[in-house]
Scaffold this active site. Structure first.
Site, PDB file in Angstrom:
ATOM      1  CB  CYS A  71       7.066  -4.665   4.287  1.00 25.10           C
ATOM      2  SG  CYS A  71       8.580  -3.997   4.245  1.00 25.10           S
TER       3      CYS A  71
ATOM      4  CE  LYS B  59       4.226  -2.984   1.834  1.00 21.90           C
ATOM      5  NZ  LYS B  59       5.828  -3.230   1.297  1.00 21.90           N
TER       6      LYS B  59
ATOM      7  CD  GLU C 201       7.453  -6.532   0.939  1.00 20.84           C
ATOM      8  OE1 GLU C 201       8.420  -6.532   1.825  1.00 20.84           O
ATOM      9  OE2 GLU C 201       6.825  -5.701   0.439  1.00 20.84           O
TER      10      GLU C 201
END
Lengths: 288, 288
Positions: free
Chosen positions: A148, A115, A45
Site C-alpha cells: 500500500c 510494511k 493487504e
C-alpha cells in the site's frame, strides 16, 4: 525463468473480523487464478483481518503468526496449484502487531515483509517494519514485495527495483478519495510510474466492499514495464481476478530507446548530496 | 508569498536552427502569459536552438552563453512584465555545450541549471550537468528547475522537493512514442506522480511541431499538489499558453490526510541501505 508467466491479481471483498470468510474468499480467488493458468497470484493487504479496526485491541485479536491459519493455507494452496502467492496479513510478532506480507511458493514460506510506511490510524495499531522490501527468486522470476502506502515512496520502489525485482507485488487497501471527473485515481499513476521508472512489472491487488464507512479505489491492476496497464485498473467495486501474461525477462533489460537505460542513466554520484555543486558561483546566482 | 499565483506554461512550435524565430515565439508567449496575469512562465527545453541537431557541430553553432541574446531577452521581458521566466536554452560554456535552463526574474538572471540526465543523441552533443536542481526563492515562491528526462528520475525530483520547491518548472521536448488507445502518455504520469509524491506543483512546458521527423507528446500541463492536472495536458500539436492559479503555499504543507505527511513519513534511515535488515533470519527466508 520461463517467460511469459501468467500473473493474477485478486480484488477481494474483505470484512473486518471475519477471518474464516476472508480466507475462503482468498482461497477461491487463488483457485480461480490457478484455473486461468496463473503462476503468481497477488492478494490484497490484511487479507485475514480486514482493515478498519476499532482500535489496537481488535487488530491484536485478529493477528496471527506466519505459521497461523492464513499463511499456512496459502502454503497448501501454492503447493496444490504449483504457483507463487503474495498476500498481506495481520501478523502477531514478539514485539507487536505488523501489517505484513508473505510470499509463499510450492516450497513453503519464502519471505515475510513488514510494511515500513504506515497510513493514518495504522500508526496506532502496527509496529512499522525496519527492513527493506524483499526480492525473492521464484520459479517464474524475481518478485519484489510492498504494501500500500509504501508504493508512494519512490525511494522504496527504487530499492526493490535495484535489488532486481522483475515484478513488484503490491498488496493494498487503497482508501478512496475524490477523483476529478475524467481522471484516473492518482494511486494508479503511482503504480504506472513505479513500473516505467524501473522497467519492471507492477501487480497491484486492491480490495473492494466498503468497511465501516471506508470505500476503496478498487484499483486492482497489472502494469507493464512501459508504464501502461496490461490488465485493469478495474475501478469497480466488486470481487475479481484479473490476469495478464507477463514476459518477466523484459524487466531484465532496462533499456529505454536505443541509447538509454533507466537504471544505468541514474546519476547516483549526485543523489547522495555529497557532490552538490549547486551555488558554486556564489554571486547571488545558482549555476549547476 | 502572495497566493495564489497565476502560472503559465507555453507550448512552442520551435524550429531547429531558427534562433530569431524561436525567440520571437517565446517572447510572444511570455507577452500572452503576462496579459493573462501570469507571474511565472515556463518555456520548453532548448528554446533558442530547437532539438533535433544534425550533430554536435550544429548544436555548437547555435549555443550561446547566458548573456547571449536569448536569456538577455528573457531578462528584459521579466522586467517589463514583472514576472519570472524559466526556459531551456542551448548553452555554450568553457567546457562544452550544455542543455541548460535559466531562471530570470525582474532582478535579472537568478540561476542556470544544466540537464543532468541526457536523452539519446544528446549524449553526442551535450556535456551533462554536475549539480543538483536549483530551487530559487522568487517573489511568488520557491521555483525548482529541471529539464525533460531528468523528471523520470524520482531521486532528482525528490532532491528538488526536499530543497523546498513549491513548484517544479520542467522545460521539456518530449519525443512522442506509441500510446495505447485510451491511455494518457506515461510521461504525463511522471509529472503527476512527481507532484503527488511531494505535494508540490509541477509546471511542464513541452513543444510542438515535428522536427526532422521527430514528433512530440505535446504534454504541456500544470499539475496540482494532489497529482491531478489544473491545466492540460494539452496533447494537441499546436502552440498554446495554458494558465492555472496555483496557491503555492499549499506546497508548504506536506500533509496528506490528517495523520500523514509525504516528506515526514519518509523512512530516510532505511533508504541509504546501511540499515538493511532484510534476511536477518538467514534460514532461506527473508524477514523484514
Amino acid at each position: 525463468m520461463t517467460p511469459p508467466a501468467r500473473v493474477a491479481v485478486a480484488q477481494l471483498p474483505l470484512q473486518v473480523g471475519r477471518a474464516a470468510g476472508n480466507r475462503e474468499a482468498a482461497a477461491a480467488a487463488v483457485a480461480e487464478a490457478a484455473a486461468a493458468g496463473a503462476r503468481l497470484v497477488v492478494l490484497p493487504e490484511l487479507v485475514n483481518s480486514g482493515y478498519v479496526f476499532s482500535g489496537p485491541d481488535e487488530a491484536r485479536a485478529l493477528a496471527e503468526p506466519p505459521d497461523g491459519p492464513t499463511v499456512s493455507q496459502w502454503e497448501r494452496l501454492a503447493r496444490a496449484h504449483d504457483l507463487v502467492i503474495v498476500g498481506g496479513f495481520c501478523e502477531r510478532t514478539a514485539d507487536g502487531v505488523r501489517n505484513s506480507q508473505a510470499l509463499v511458493d510450492p516450497g513453503g514460506l519464502r519471505a515475510v515483509y513488514r510494511k515500513a510506511h504506515l497510513w493514518h490510524d495504522e500508526q496506532d495499531v502496527f509496529t512499522p517494519g525496519g527492513g527493506r522490501p524483499p526480492v525473492v527468486e521464484t520459479a517464474i522470476g524475481r518478485v519484489g514485495m510492498m504494501v500500500c502506502y509504501d508504493l508512494e515512496f519512490p525511494e522504496w520502489v527504487r530499492a526493490a527495483a535495484l535489488a532486481g525485482a522483475d515484478v513488484l507485488a503490491v498488496s493494498t487497501n487503497w482508501p478512496s478519495s475524490p477523483v476529478p471527473a475524467g481522471e484516473r485515481p492518482v494511486l494508479v499513476a503511482h503504480a504506472q510510474v513505479a513500473a516505467a521508472a524501473n522497467r519492471m512489472f507492477v501487480a497491484v491487488a486492491d480490495r473492494c466492499a466498503a468497511e465501516r464507512g471506508v470505500g476503496w479505489v478498487c484499483g486492482t491492476s497489472i502494469i507493464g514495464p512501459d508504464g501502461y496497464p496490461l490488465a485493469g485498473p478495474l475501478l469497480q467495486d466488486r470481487a475479481a481476478v484479473l490476469v495478464a501474461d507477463c514476459d518477466l525477462s523484459e524487466a531484465r533489460d532496462k533499456a529505454i530507446g536505443p541509447r538509454n537505460d533507466v537504471h544505468r542513466d541514474r546519476r547516483a554520484d549526485l543523489y547522495d548530496g555529497r557532490r552538490d555543486v549547486t551555488n558554486t558561483e556564489k554571486k547571488g546566482r545558482h549555476t549547476s
